[in-house]
Design a protein around this motif. Structure first.
Motif, mmCIF file in Angstrom:
data_model
loop_
_atom_site.group_PDB
_atom_site.id
_atom_site.type_symbol
_atom_site.label_atom_id
_atom_site.label_comp_id
_atom_site.label_asym_id
_atom_site.label_seq_id
_atom_site.Cartn_x
_atom_site.Cartn_y
_atom_site.Cartn_z
ATOM 1 N N VAL A 1 0.852 -1.184 0.000
ATOM 2 C CA VAL A 1 0.000 0.000 0.000
ATOM 3 C C VAL A 1 0.888 1.235 0.000
ATOM 4 C CG1 VAL A 1 -1.740 1.307 1.282
ATOM 5 C CG2 VAL A 1 -1.868 -1.180 1.200
ATOM 6 N N LEU A 2 0.589 2.178 -0.883
ATOM 7 C CA LEU A 2 1.372 3.403 -0.997
ATOM 8 C C LEU A 2 0.765 4.506 -0.144
ATOM 9 C CD1 LEU A 2 1.889 3.342 -4.866
ATOM 10 C CD2 LEU A 2 3.421 2.468 -3.108
ATOM 11 N N ALA A 3 1.627 5.284 0.494
ATOM 12 C CA ALA A 3 1.187 6.387 1.334
ATOM 13 C C ALA A 3 2.044 7.611 1.034
ATOM 14 C CB ALA A 3 1.298 6.025 2.820
ATOM 15 N N SER A 4 1.543 8.773 1.391
ATOM 16 C CA SER A 4 2.318 10.008 1.231
ATOM 17 C C SER A 4 3.183 10.218 2.464
ATOM 18 C CB SER A 4 1.389 11.212 1.048
ATOM 19 O OG SER A 4 0.685 11.117 -0.167
ATOM 20 N N GLY A 5 4.495 10.295 2.273
ATOM 21 C CA GLY A 5 5.386 10.579 3.387
ATOM 22 C C GLY A 5 5.377 9.471 4.421
ATOM 23 N N ASP A 6 5.183 9.851 5.670
ATOM 24 C CA ASP A 6 5.141 8.894 6.772
ATOM 25 C C ASP A 6 3.725 8.321 6.864
ATOM 26 O OD1 ASP A 6 5.133 7.494 9.134
ATOM 27 O OD2 ASP A 6 6.195 9.020 10.276
ATOM 28 N N PRO A 7 3.536 7.023 6.603
ATOM 29 C CA PRO A 7 2.180 6.452 6.589
ATOM 30 C C PRO A 7 1.457 6.546 7.930
ATOM 31 C CG PRO A 7 3.741 4.958 5.549
ATOM 32 C CD PRO A 7 4.550 6.025 6.219
ATOM 33 N N MET A 8 2.208 6.675 9.035
ATOM 34 C CA MET A 8 1.590 6.714 10.363
ATOM 35 C C MET A 8 1.366 8.147 10.852
ATOM 36 S SD MET A 8 1.236 3.542 10.600
ATOM 37 C CE MET A 8 0.410 3.544 12.196
ATOM 38 N N PHE A 9 1.590 9.133 9.996
ATOM 39 C CA PHE A 9 1.374 10.533 10.360
ATOM 40 C C PHE A 9 0.267 11.085 9.470
ATOM 41 C CE2 PHE A 9 2.476 15.123 10.205
ATOM 42 C CZ PHE A 9 2.390 15.401 11.556
ATOM 43 N N TYR A 10 -0.967 11.069 9.986
ATOM 44 C CA TYR A 10 -2.140 11.471 9.222
ATOM 45 C C TYR A 10 -2.227 10.695 7.906
ATOM 46 C CZ TYR A 10 -2.689 15.445 12.409
ATOM 47 O OH TYR A 10 -2.875 16.233 13.518
ATOM 48 N N GLY A 11 -1.843 9.424 7.932
ATOM 49 C CA GLY A 11 -1.822 8.644 6.707
ATOM 50 C C GLY A 11 -2.662 7.385 6.794
ATOM 51 N N ILE A 12 -2.610 6.602 5.710
ATOM 52 C CA ILE A 12 -3.396 5.384 5.596
ATOM 53 C C ILE A 12 -2.945 4.328 6.591
ATOM 54 C CG2 ILE A 12 -1.881 4.399 3.828
ATOM 55 C CD1 ILE A 12 -5.744 4.070 4.125
ATOM 56 N N GLY A 13 -1.748 4.489 7.158
ATOM 57 C CA GLY A 13 -1.257 3.510 8.118
ATOM 58 C C GLY A 13 -2.172 3.336 9.307
ATOM 59 N N ARG A 14 -2.817 4.402 9.727
ATOM 60 C CA ARG A 14 -3.723 4.311 10.876
ATOM 61 C C ARG A 14 -4.893 3.384 10.584
ATOM 62 N NH1 ARG A 14 -6.360 9.330 14.299
ATOM 63 N NH2 ARG A 14 -7.855 8.102 15.483
ATOM 64 N N ALA A 15 -5.539 3.582 9.432
ATOM 65 C CA ALA A 15 -6.690 2.748 9.079
ATOM 66 C C ALA A 15 -6.272 1.289 8.912
ATOM 67 C CB ALA A 15 -7.344 3.271 7.793
ATOM 68 N N LEU A 16 -5.115 1.064 8.339
ATOM 69 C CA LEU A 16 -4.649 -0.307 8.149
ATOM 70 C C LEU A 16 -4.316 -0.972 9.486
ATOM 71 C CD1 LEU A 16 -2.398 0.255 5.017
ATOM 72 C CD2 LEU A 16 -4.526 -1.055 5.087
ATOM 73 N N ALA A 17 -3.713 -0.219 10.396
ATOM 74 C CA ALA A 17 -3.398 -0.776 11.715
ATOM 75 C C ALA A 17 -4.664 -1.122 12.483
ATOM 76 C CB ALA A 17 -2.542 0.214 12.506
ATOM 77 N N GLU A 18 -5.696 -0.284 12.348
ATOM 78 C CA GLU A 18 -6.970 -0.568 13.003
ATOM 79 C C GLU A 18 -7.624 -1.813 12.417
ATOM 80 O OE1 GLU A 18 -9.113 3.034 12.387
ATOM 81 O OE2 GLU A 18 -8.128 4.107 14.036
ATOM 82 N N GLU A 19 -7.443 -2.022 11.138
ATOM 83 C CA GLU A 19 -8.082 -3.141 10.457
ATOM 84 C C GLU A 19 -7.305 -4.447 10.628
ATOM 85 O OE1 GLU A 19 -11.026 -5.028 8.420
ATOM 86 O OE2 GLU A 19 -11.022 -2.915 9.007
ATOM 87 N N LEU A 20 -5.981 -4.383 10.512
ATOM 88 C CA LEU A 20 -5.159 -5.595 10.472
ATOM 89 C C LEU A 20 -4.352 -5.821 11.740
ATOM 90 C CD1 LEU A 20 -3.755 -5.139 6.845
ATOM 91 C CD2 LEU A 20 -5.728 -6.506 7.549
ATOM 92 N N GLY A 21 -4.242 -4.805 12.589
ATOM 93 C CA GLY A 21 -3.392 -4.911 13.766
ATOM 94 C C GLY A 21 -1.940 -4.621 13.406
ATOM 95 N N PRO A 22 -1.152 -4.205 14.381
ATOM 96 C CA PRO A 22 0.245 -3.842 14.077
ATOM 97 C C PRO A 22 1.070 -4.992 13.529
ATOM 98 C CG PRO A 22 -0.150 -3.925 16.449
ATOM 99 C CD PRO A 22 -1.489 -4.014 15.799
ATOM 100 N N ASP A 23 0.751 -6.231 13.915
ATOM 101 C CA ASP A 23 1.524 -7.373 13.416
ATOM 102 C C ASP A 23 1.194 -7.701 11.969
ATOM 103 O OD1 ASP A 23 2.763 -7.625 15.858
ATOM 104 O OD2 ASP A 23 1.327 -9.115 16.613
ATOM 105 N N GLY A 24 0.121 -7.137 11.456
ATOM 106 C CA GLY A 24 -0.262 -7.389 10.074
ATOM 107 C C GLY A 24 0.350 -6.419 9.094
ATOM 108 N N LEU A 25 1.245 -5.549 9.572
ATOM 109 C CA LEU A 25 1.841 -4.521 8.716
ATOM 110 C C LEU A 25 3.360 -4.570 8.778
ATOM 111 C CD1 LEU A 25 -0.297 -1.393 9.724
ATOM 112 C CD2 LEU A 25 -0.776 -3.033 7.898
ATOM 113 N N ARG A 26 3.979 -4.141 7.694
ATOM 114 C CA ARG A 26 5.404 -3.825 7.658
ATOM 115 C C ARG A 26 5.507 -2.418 7.064
ATOM 116 N NH1 ARG A 26 5.217 -7.364 10.508
ATOM 117 N NH2 ARG A 26 6.296 -9.376 10.549
ATOM 118 N N VAL A 27 5.758 -1.453 7.917
ATOM 119 C CA VAL A 27 5.713 -0.057 7.500
ATOM 120 C C VAL A 27 7.109 0.426 7.127
ATOM 121 C CG1 VAL A 27 5.082 2.287 8.170
ATOM 122 C CG2 VAL A 27 3.722 0.350 8.982
ATOM 123 N N HIS A 28 7.210 1.057 5.955
ATOM 124 C CA HIS A 28 8.455 1.662 5.482
ATOM 125 C C HIS A 28 8.229 3.176 5.403
ATOM 126 C CE1 HIS A 28 10.071 -2.311 4.211
ATOM 127 N NE2 HIS A 28 8.785 -2.568 3.952
#
Length: 436
Positions: A82-109
């Motif tokens: 999944v592509l995000a703008s800048g830092d995915p966890m700073f007002y980005g899609i990373g938040r929604a994905l973490a809520e949906e999949l849990g932190p262990d379901g992600l590898r954030v770059h």
């Protein structure tokens, strides 16, 4: 042989800057080249070289948030990036994905955010810089961050956002503020324009921009100065006289004791001052104002926008009926309609143990109700009296405002030894009343 199901493949979340592929780390590139599905906005997907990233390309639909579980389910078992703008966890899609999949379901770059880039260009310490996003949110949110000498970065929603910010600054008495619009940060097309809000006349530029504001107030004082603590000047509000006055309001917010993330019910909203100042204490505080009269509900909405908390929810209707279906509150304030049948009972029932209830009244009839509840539930019962100096002929004297009776109580936790179905577990004080 183990019969355990295979572990799900973590979703790679890759932050992209305006510099695109060239700005990615080796690990981020590897995640993208190895992905079977690439999900992102059209602009982000276009930044990936087709020869290196051969995965199926899927553009986010609108609205985005409801689409997250559906897309994750559709492509389950495949390698997803999944592509995000800048830092995915700073007002980005990373938040929604973490809520949906849990932190262990992600590898954030992560990639440097636009805030990091902007502070680097401006020489502003990141920790001393206020950040306000107006992406998908009203520009009115900026008003709550405006204080003399503060530096604010606004995450822009598009090309016209700088013009909207300049208009808001002029309206809120910050016309002398210096504005700088930083476009395409980190790319070869990076550019900056600047000016004062009071004379801002730049045409809309690149939609990918961040707006930096050096806050400076007008010196004429036409717009009242607002502090960071509860007890704003009464003149900051549009009202018809139905307003919790400044000094009582400050005492009321102190009794309500807002904390980050908490939700307030402001019943009998009037001009919305209690809910508004509750929300101004922290960006994550939420409030629902319940007001019986439509014209007052509209006034609350205008006041909330003017004072920087347009997210205040306004419910038009009479309590307690209008309380049905509202999310459970952490605190309840009742500023009107106290004698309505069932209102106090409904507010008390809605509170979870540890929740706070604060009630203000000026009438003897309502005071009698509070006295009886104080006897049953305890808490603090106080009388607030404020006097103002006024002219008396050629001299000065005191004019007493109507005294306000205020009851504050915290709902007790059930006794540790009580059964879950024990009706007396909710209220030890009430049990004691029945045995005396």
């Amino acid at each position: 042989m183990s019969s355990a199901p295979p572990l799900p493949i973590p979703v790679s979340v890759v932050g992209l800057g305006a510099d695109g592929w060239a700005g990615l780390t080796a690990a981020a590139r590897s995640a993208l080249t190895g992905a079977e599905v690439l999900i992102g906005g059209p602009r982000q997907l276009d930044l990936l070289p087709a020869g290196d990233c051969a995965g199926e390309r899927v553009a986010w639909p609108s609205p985005l948030r409801p689409a997250v579980p559906k897309l994750m389910a559709e492509h389950a078992g495949r390698r997803i990036a999944v592509l995000a703008s800048g830092d995915p966890m700073f007002y980005g899609i990373g938040r929604a994905l973490a809520e949906e999949l849990g932190p262990d379901g992600l590898r954030v770059h992560p990639h440097p955010s636009s805030v990091s880039y902007a502070c680097a260009r401006l020489g502003w310490p990141v920790e001393d810089t206020e950040v306000v996003t107006v992406v998908g949110r009203p520009v009115a949110r900026l008003a709550a961050a405006l204080y003399e000498g503060r530096r604010v970065l606004v995450l822009s929603a598009g090309a016209v956002t700088p013009n909207e910010i300049a208009a808001l600054l002029r309206e809120r008495g910050f016309g002398p503020s210096r504005m700088r619009v930083l476009e395409q940060l980190g790319s070869e097309r990076e550019d900056t324009c600047e000016g004062r809000a009071e004379s801002w006349d730049h045409a809309p530029g690149d939609p990918l921009n961040v707006v930096a504001v050096d806050c400076r107030r007008d010196r004429d004082g036409a717009v009242p100065r607002l502090g960071a603590t509860p007890g704003l000047p009464d003149t900051a509000y549009e009202h018809d006289g139905q307003l919790t006055k400044r000094h009582v309001r400050a005492a009321t917010l102190c009794a309500l004791a807002p904390a980050p993330g908490e939700l307030l019910w402001d019943i009998g909203g009037g001009s919305g001052s209690i809910g508004i100042e509750w929300m101004r204490t922290h960006p994550s505080c939420r409030a629902v104002a319940v007001e019986r009269l439509p014209e007052r509900s509209a006034r609350i909405t205008r006041n909330a926008a003017a004072l920087g908390v347009p997210g205040l929810r306004v419910v038009t209707g009479a309590a307690p009926g209008a309380l049905a279906g509202l999310p459970a509150p952490d605190a309840v304030f009742i500023g009107g309609g106290l004698t309505a049948p069932g209102l106090l009972d409904a507010a008390w029932a809605a509170l979870a143990p540890g929740g706070r209830l604060v009630v203000n009244t000026v009438t003897l009839e309502s005071e009698a109700v509070l006295t009886e509840r104080y006897r049953r539930h305890g808490g603090d019962l106080v009388k607030l009296a404020v006097a103002h100096a006024v002219a008396v002929g050629g001299f000065t004297g005191w004019r007493q405002a109507m005294p306000v009776t205020q009851w504050t109580v915290t709902k007790p936790w059930p006794r540790p030894d009580a059964r879950p179905d024990d009706p007396t577990a909710q209220d030890q004080n009430e049990e004691e009343d029945q045995t005396t």
